[in-house]
Scaffold this motif. Structure first.
Motif, mmCIF file in Angstrom:
data_model
loop_
_atom_site.group_PDB
_atom_site.id
_atom_site.type_symbol
_atom_site.label_atom_id
_atom_site.label_comp_id
_atom_site.label_asym_id
_atom_site.label_seq_id
_atom_site.Cartn_x
_atom_site.Cartn_y
_atom_site.Cartn_z
ATOM 1 N N ALA A 40 0.860 -1.186 0.000
ATOM 2 C CA ALA A 40 0.000 0.000 0.000
ATOM 3 C C ALA A 40 0.894 1.234 0.000
ATOM 4 C CB ALA A 40 -0.908 -0.021 1.221
ATOM 5 N N PRO A 41 0.401 2.354 -0.512
ATOM 6 C CA PRO A 41 1.206 3.578 -0.535
ATOM 7 C C PRO A 41 1.721 3.927 0.853
ATOM 8 C CG PRO A 41 -0.759 3.864 -1.857
ATOM 9 C CD PRO A 41 -0.907 2.545 -1.154
ATOM 10 N N GLY A 42 3.020 4.191 0.941
ATOM 11 C CA GLY A 42 3.619 4.556 2.209
ATOM 12 C C GLY A 42 3.977 3.393 3.098
ATOM 13 N N ASN A 43 3.638 2.188 2.660
ATOM 14 C CA ASN A 43 3.918 0.991 3.477
ATOM 15 C C ASN A 43 4.971 0.120 2.810
ATOM 16 O OD1 ASN A 43 1.875 1.920 5.079
ATOM 17 N ND2 ASN A 43 0.513 0.182 4.762
ATOM 18 N N GLU A 44 5.603 -0.714 3.617
ATOM 19 C CA GLU A 44 6.537 -1.693 3.069
ATOM 20 C C GLU A 44 5.752 -2.829 2.418
ATOM 21 O OE1 GLU A 44 10.190 -1.124 6.265
ATOM 22 O OE2 GLU A 44 9.215 -3.064 6.018
ATOM 23 N N ARG A 45 6.428 -3.532 1.509
ATOM 24 C CA ARG A 45 5.790 -4.682 0.882
ATOM 25 C C ARG A 45 5.601 -5.779 1.920
ATOM 26 N NH1 ARG A 45 7.711 -6.256 -5.105
ATOM 27 N NH2 ARG A 45 7.265 -4.031 -5.270
ATOM 28 N N GLU A 46 4.422 -6.366 1.921
ATOM 29 C CA GLU A 46 4.031 -7.346 2.941
ATOM 30 C C GLU A 46 3.624 -8.642 2.261
ATOM 31 O OE1 GLU A 46 0.329 -7.882 6.161
ATOM 32 O OE2 GLU A 46 0.213 -6.417 4.534
ATOM 33 N N ALA A 47 4.230 -9.745 2.691
ATOM 34 C CA ALA A 47 3.812 -11.047 2.179
ATOM 35 C C ALA A 47 2.535 -11.459 2.888
ATOM 36 C CB ALA A 47 4.904 -12.074 2.396
ATOM 37 N N VAL A 48 1.548 -11.911 2.144
ATOM 38 C CA VAL A 48 0.277 -12.307 2.767
ATOM 39 C C VAL A 48 0.017 -13.810 2.655
ATOM 40 C CG1 VAL A 48 -0.783 -10.041 2.473
ATOM 41 C CG2 VAL A 48 -1.077 -11.771 0.686
ATOM 42 N N ALA A 49 0.585 -14.476 1.666
ATOM 43 C CA ALA A 49 0.337 -15.907 1.515
ATOM 44 C C ALA A 49 1.438 -16.535 0.679
ATOM 45 C CB ALA A 49 -1.018 -16.158 0.857
ATOM 46 N N ALA A 50 1.684 -17.801 0.933
ATOM 47 C CA ALA A 50 2.662 -18.544 0.140
ATOM 48 C C ALA A 50 2.230 -19.997 0.059
ATOM 49 C CB ALA A 50 4.056 -18.427 0.736
ATOM 50 N N ILE A 51 2.670 -20.653 -0.995
ATOM 51 C CA ILE A 51 2.327 -22.058 -1.198
ATOM 52 C C ILE A 51 3.498 -22.757 -1.863
ATOM 53 C CG2 ILE A 51 1.162 -21.466 -3.376
ATOM 54 C CD1 ILE A 51 -0.784 -23.811 -2.805
ATOM 55 N N ASP A 52 3.875 -23.903 -1.308
ATOM 56 C CA ASP A 52 4.972 -24.633 -1.922
ATOM 57 C C ASP A 52 4.409 -25.589 -2.977
ATOM 58 O OD1 ASP A 52 5.532 -26.767 0.970
ATOM 59 O OD2 ASP A 52 4.266 -27.127 -0.782
ATOM 60 N N ASP A 89 -7.143 -3.927 3.300
ATOM 61 C CA ASP A 89 -6.582 -4.823 2.286
ATOM 62 C C ASP A 89 -6.244 -4.079 0.998
ATOM 63 O OD1 ASP A 89 -8.983 -7.262 3.345
ATOM 64 O OD2 ASP A 89 -6.841 -7.227 3.830
ATOM 65 N N THR A 90 -6.621 -2.817 0.930
ATOM 66 C CA THR A 90 -6.321 -2.025 -0.261
ATOM 67 C C THR A 90 -4.817 -1.937 -0.471
ATOM 68 O OG1 THR A 90 -8.340 -0.714 -0.094
ATOM 69 C CG2 THR A 90 -6.484 0.268 -1.284
ATOM 70 N N ALA A 91 -4.361 -2.354 -1.642
ATOM 71 C CA ALA A 91 -2.929 -2.394 -1.948
ATOM 72 C C ALA A 91 -2.749 -2.870 -3.389
ATOM 73 C CB ALA A 91 -2.198 -3.336 -0.997
ATOM 74 N N ARG A 92 -1.521 -2.789 -3.825
ATOM 75 C CA ARG A 92 -1.165 -3.439 -5.082
ATOM 76 C C ARG A 92 -0.636 -4.830 -4.714
ATOM 77 N NH1 ARG A 92 -1.196 -1.696 -10.042
ATOM 78 N NH2 ARG A 92 0.012 -2.815 -11.651
ATOM 79 N N TYR A 93 -1.169 -5.841 -5.359
ATOM 80 C CA TYR A 93 -0.842 -7.222 -5.046
ATOM 81 C C TYR A 93 0.084 -7.802 -6.110
ATOM 82 C CZ TYR A 93 -4.212 -7.407 -1.259
ATOM 83 O OH TYR A 93 -4.878 -7.193 -0.072
ATOM 84 N N TYR A 94 1.134 -8.451 -5.630
ATOM 85 C CA TYR A 94 2.152 -9.008 -6.508
ATOM 86 C C TYR A 94 2.255 -10.513 -6.330
ATOM 87 C CZ TYR A 94 3.740 -4.168 -6.754
ATOM 88 O OH TYR A 94 3.814 -2.798 -6.948
ATOM 89 N N CYS A 95 2.422 -11.179 -7.423
ATOM 90 C CA CYS A 95 2.741 -12.596 -7.448
ATOM 91 C C CYS A 95 4.261 -12.707 -7.546
ATOM 92 C CB CYS A 95 2.050 -13.195 -8.674
ATOM 93 S SG CYS A 95 2.658 -14.768 -9.252
ATOM 94 N N ALA A 96 4.843 -13.661 -6.814
ATOM 95 C CA ALA A 96 6.296 -13.787 -6.836
ATOM 96 C C ALA A 96 6.706 -15.246 -6.702
ATOM 97 C CB ALA A 96 6.909 -12.966 -5.708
ATOM 98 N N ALA A 97 7.834 -15.579 -7.311
ATOM 99 C CA ALA A 97 8.402 -16.917 -7.195
ATOM 100 C C ALA A 97 9.621 -16.859 -6.291
ATOM 101 C CB ALA A 97 8.784 -17.447 -8.568
ATOM 102 N N ALA A 98 9.695 -17.827 -5.377
ATOM 103 C CA ALA A 98 10.825 -17.875 -4.447
ATOM 104 C C ALA A 98 12.054 -18.472 -5.113
ATOM 105 C CB ALA A 98 10.443 -18.698 -3.219
ATOM 106 N N ARG A 99 13.146 -18.415 -4.382
ATOM 107 C CA ARG A 99 14.424 -18.935 -4.861
ATOM 108 C C ARG A 99 14.557 -20.436 -4.645
ATOM 109 N NH1 ARG A 99 17.972 -14.396 -5.054
ATOM 110 N NH2 ARG A 99 17.030 -12.569 -4.087
ATOM 111 N N ARG A 100 13.532 -21.054 -4.029
ATOM 112 C CA ARG A 100 13.687 -22.449 -3.627
ATOM 113 C C ARG A 100 12.340 -23.166 -3.662
ATOM 114 N NH1 ARG A 100 14.396 -19.315 1.441
ATOM 115 N NH2 ARG A 100 12.409 -19.500 2.538
#
Length: 125
Positions: A40-52, A89-100
């Motif tokens: 969200a504007p002014g906030n740090e990026r926050e991880a909300v969910a992950a799945i292996d 919950d208002t924010a820009r949501y990003y999908c990301a792949a981990a290193r492992r």
């Protein structure tokens, strides 16, 4: 080229639902932990969910019980079902792949991920 393309964002009233999708390409998606992060504007990026790759999921306390992450290895799609949405919950949501393969104990850290999409905006009013 590695790409992660998010879709499904939009504007919704509090209490509503949205489903985000992420389509990865250019790397062996089925071999990596995948995460959803938001900023969200002014906030740090926050991880909300992950799945292996085995389907083990983990959530931040802020979304636990409301959001569900899933992945489809046949269609190569990652999902984030968001229910009972709140204005915070208002924010820009990003999908990301981990290193492992395993998401691990530091799944919540942005440094765990090295492949990112451009994001999709979610606005809850």
């Amino acid at each position: 080229d590695v790409q992660l393309v998010e879709s499904g964002g939009g504007s919704v009233q509090a209490g509503g639902s949205l489903r985000l999708s992420c389509t990865p390409s250019g790397f062996p998606y089925t071999k990596f932990c995948m995460g959803w992060l938001r900023q969200a504007p002014g906030n740090e990026r926050e991880a909300v969910a992950a799945i292996d790759p085995n389907g083990k999921t983990t959530y931040s306390d802020s979304v636990k019980g409301r959001f569900v992450v899933s992945r489809d290895h046949t269609e190569n799609i990652l999902y984030l079902q968001m229910n009972r949405l709140k204005p915070e919950d208002t924010a820009r949501y990003y999908c990301a792949a981990a290193r492992r393969f395993w998401c691990g104990g530091n799944w919540y850290s942005g440094r765990t991920y090295n492949k990112w999409g451009q994001g999709t905006q979610v606005t809850v009013s």
